[in-house]
Design an enzyme around this catalytic site. Sequence first.
Site, PDB file in Angstrom:
ATOM      1  N   ARG A 286      26.833  18.668  53.545  1.00 28.13           N
ATOM      2  CA  ARG A 286      26.727  19.936  53.737  1.00 28.13           C
ATOM      3  C   ARG A 286      27.579  20.660  55.135  1.00 28.13           C
ATOM      4  O   ARG A 286      28.100  22.027  55.194  1.00 28.13           O
ATOM      5  CB  ARG A 286      25.850  20.563  53.190  1.00 28.13           C
ATOM      6  CG  ARG A 286      25.337  21.952  53.523  1.00 28.13           C
ATOM      7  CD  ARG A 286      24.434  22.883  52.627  1.00 28.13           C
ATOM      8  NE  ARG A 286      22.899  21.988  52.826  1.00 28.13           N
ATOM      9  CZ  ARG A 286      22.040  21.970  53.732  1.00 28.13           C
ATOM     10  NH1 ARG A 286      22.362  22.344  54.264  1.00 28.13           N
ATOM     11  NH2 ARG A 286      21.112  20.904  53.576  1.00 28.13           N
TER      12      ARG A 286
ATOM     13  N   TYR B 215      39.540  43.778  46.262  1.00 27.60           N
ATOM     14  CA  TYR B 215      39.467  43.365  45.438  1.00 27.60           C
ATOM     15  C   TYR B 215      38.051  43.488  44.953  1.00 27.60           C
ATOM     16  O   TYR B 215      37.126  43.891  45.207  1.00 27.60           O
ATOM     17  CB  TYR B 215      39.942  41.705  45.892  1.00 27.60           C
ATOM     18  CG  TYR B 215      38.877  40.730  44.578  1.00 27.60           C
ATOM     19  CD1 TYR B 215      39.335  40.280  43.179  1.00 27.60           C
ATOM     20  CD2 TYR B 215      38.272  40.133  44.842  1.00 27.60           C
ATOM     21  CE1 TYR B 215      38.356  40.368  42.411  1.00 27.60           C
ATOM     22  CE2 TYR B 215      37.100  38.893  43.717  1.00 27.60           C
ATOM     23  CZ  TYR B 215      37.340  39.096  42.278  1.00 27.60           C
ATOM     24  OH  TYR B 215      36.774  37.879  41.651  1.00 27.60           O
TER      25      TYR B 215
ATOM     26  N   ASP C 287      41.974  39.993  54.606  1.00 29.07           N
ATOM     27  CA  ASP C 287      42.092  39.031  53.590  1.00 29.07           C
ATOM     28  C   ASP C 287      43.853  38.645  53.680  1.00 29.07           C
ATOM     29  O   ASP C 287      43.644  39.563  52.771  1.00 29.07           O
ATOM     30  CB  ASP C 287      41.838  39.470  52.643  1.00 29.07           C
ATOM     31  CG  ASP C 287      41.378  38.536  50.987  1.00 29.07           C
ATOM     32  OD1 ASP C 287      42.699  38.387  51.551  1.00 29.07           O
ATOM     33  OD2 ASP C 287      40.477  39.089  50.517  1.00 29.07           O
TER      34      ASP C 287
ATOM     35  N   LYS D 213      43.507  31.050  45.666  1.00 29.90           N
ATOM     36  CA  LYS D 213      45.967  31.642  44.650  1.00 29.90           C
ATOM     37  C   LYS D 213      46.018  30.483  45.407  1.00 29.90           C
ATOM     38  O   LYS D 213      46.812  29.491  45.432  1.00 29.90           O
ATOM     39  CB  LYS D 213      45.291  32.961  45.328  1.00 29.90           C
ATOM     40  CG  LYS D 213      44.116  33.804  45.118  1.00 29.90           C
ATOM     41  CD  LYS D 213      43.751  33.770  43.462  1.00 29.90           C
ATOM     42  CE  LYS D 213      43.077  34.484  43.150  1.00 29.90           C
ATOM     43  NZ  LYS D 213      41.695  34.175  43.435  1.00 29.90           N
TER      44      LYS D 213
HETATM   45  N1  PLP Z   1      40.079  38.098  47.775  1.00 30.36           N
HETATM   46  C1  PLP Z   1      41.233  38.971  46.868  1.00 30.36           C
HETATM   47  C2  PLP Z   1      42.735  39.317  47.815  1.00 30.36           C
HETATM   48  C3  PLP Z   1      41.581  38.687  45.462  1.00 30.36           C
HETATM   49  O1  PLP Z   1      42.414  38.087  45.448  1.00 30.36           O
HETATM   50  C4  PLP Z   1      40.358  36.840  45.395  1.00 30.36           C
HETATM   51  C5  PLP Z   1      40.055  37.120  43.879  1.00 30.36           C
HETATM   52  O2  PLP Z   1      40.487  36.763  43.669  1.00 30.36           O
HETATM   53  C6  PLP Z   1      39.007  37.029  46.290  1.00 30.36           C
HETATM   54  C7  PLP Z   1      39.258  37.659  47.809  1.00 30.36           C
HETATM   55  C8  PLP Z   1      38.024  36.732  45.990  1.00 30.36           C
HETATM   56  O3  PLP Z   1      38.161  34.667  45.682  1.00 30.36           O
HETATM   57  P1  PLP Z   1      37.805  33.729  45.132  1.00 30.36           P
HETATM   58  O4  PLP Z   1      38.001  33.573  43.333  1.00 30.36           O
HETATM   59  O5  PLP Z   1      38.352  32.849  44.967  1.00 30.36           O
HETATM   60  O6  PLP Z   1      35.805  33.550  44.838  1.00 30.36           O
END
Ligand code: PLP
Length: 370
Positions: A56, A109, A181, A206
């Site tokens: 961990r 998101y 992000d 992604k």
């Molecule tokens: N940030 C963005 C721009 C996203 O599109 C997503 C998921 O769709 C996330 C964060 C969250 O990621 P995860 O689905 O890997 O938890």
Amino acid sequence: MTHHDSSDRQGFATRAIHAGQEPDPRTGAVNVPIYATSTFAQDGVGGLREGFEYARTGNPTRAALETALAALEGGAHGRAFSSGMAATDAALRAMLRPGDHLVIPNDAYGGTFRLIDKVLVHWGIDYSVAPVGDTEAIAAAIRPETKLVWIESPTNPLLNVADIAAVATATHAAGARLVVDNTFATPFYQRPLALGADVVLHSTTKYLGGHSDVIGGALVTDDAELDAAFGFLQNGAGGVPGPFDVFLTLRGLKTLAVRMERHTANARAVVELLRGHPGVSEVLYPGYAGMVSIRLAGGREAALDLCKKLEIFTLAESLGGVESLVELPAAMTHASTAGSLLEVPDDLVRLSVGIEDVEDLLGDLTRALG
Ligand code: PLP
């Protein structure tokens, strides 16, 4: 949007394949082994051979991914998490305390908004929303108790773009820190740390993983204290990825550069087709990467119809994989924003343009739009 700068010793594609991924010193294996182990033998109490103690806290496969991610973002430190949301949660909890305020996008998101609006508020954290493309509006939303400005660029799903350098300047002038992000642009197109951001976040699920076969997240920063706080939460809260997931992400990273070029080429062709189509009232595209959002002249019914009729574009959440996907954000990825300031239009269809033969993608869209 640059992916090279003079301080880089190697180009982006080279780092994607080699950073943190030197051949195994013992066996010469050219890929980082999958260390499927929860614990590490000690040579006497506290005698750690390579600094690894309990998985961990740290694992060699994960360490390789963390080094690779930091190298690609041009940052000093990388931390891998079990999902983008686990990385988001760690960043928010490392950087905010009760009574603090943060500024978030009015287009982001849905899961990020849900975590802040449904979970963090119970710990005494308040937020305001502002459009990421309007630096003045972001600056105006900053209060004396603002500790964090959180942006996505391009945003999910409306593909708005921030002037990251200007937002960083405004954020730092107010004594706050900036998290970007970078999931949609990837470090191939944009390196937020070089533009002044304090932390870069990824859903590695992604483009970085790139094959829709793994869930993961990451935080990269130049700030050693912040990195230590993120590491404390990896160990202290435990939202870490397992070695198999980390291996898949490392494997995906190796082809990031070629995939991004092809995603962009295919998306540009899709945009050209859709811009001329009478059934499409608006095409949103930042000019790079594979995400394209469109609004349908026929409204929600036409949007539902398109989702149903597409064949090569698979109806599914997520994005950034080699295969093309389609979804209706208002009912799927962004359902949690209904009734909020982040609500998305119900005639909006989000396309993740994959790396298939572009003629097949254009044919699928032409047929499905009728
Ligand atoms: N940030 C963005 C721009 C996203 O599109 C997503 C998921 O769709 C996330 C964060 C969250 O990621 P995860 O689905 O890997 O938890």
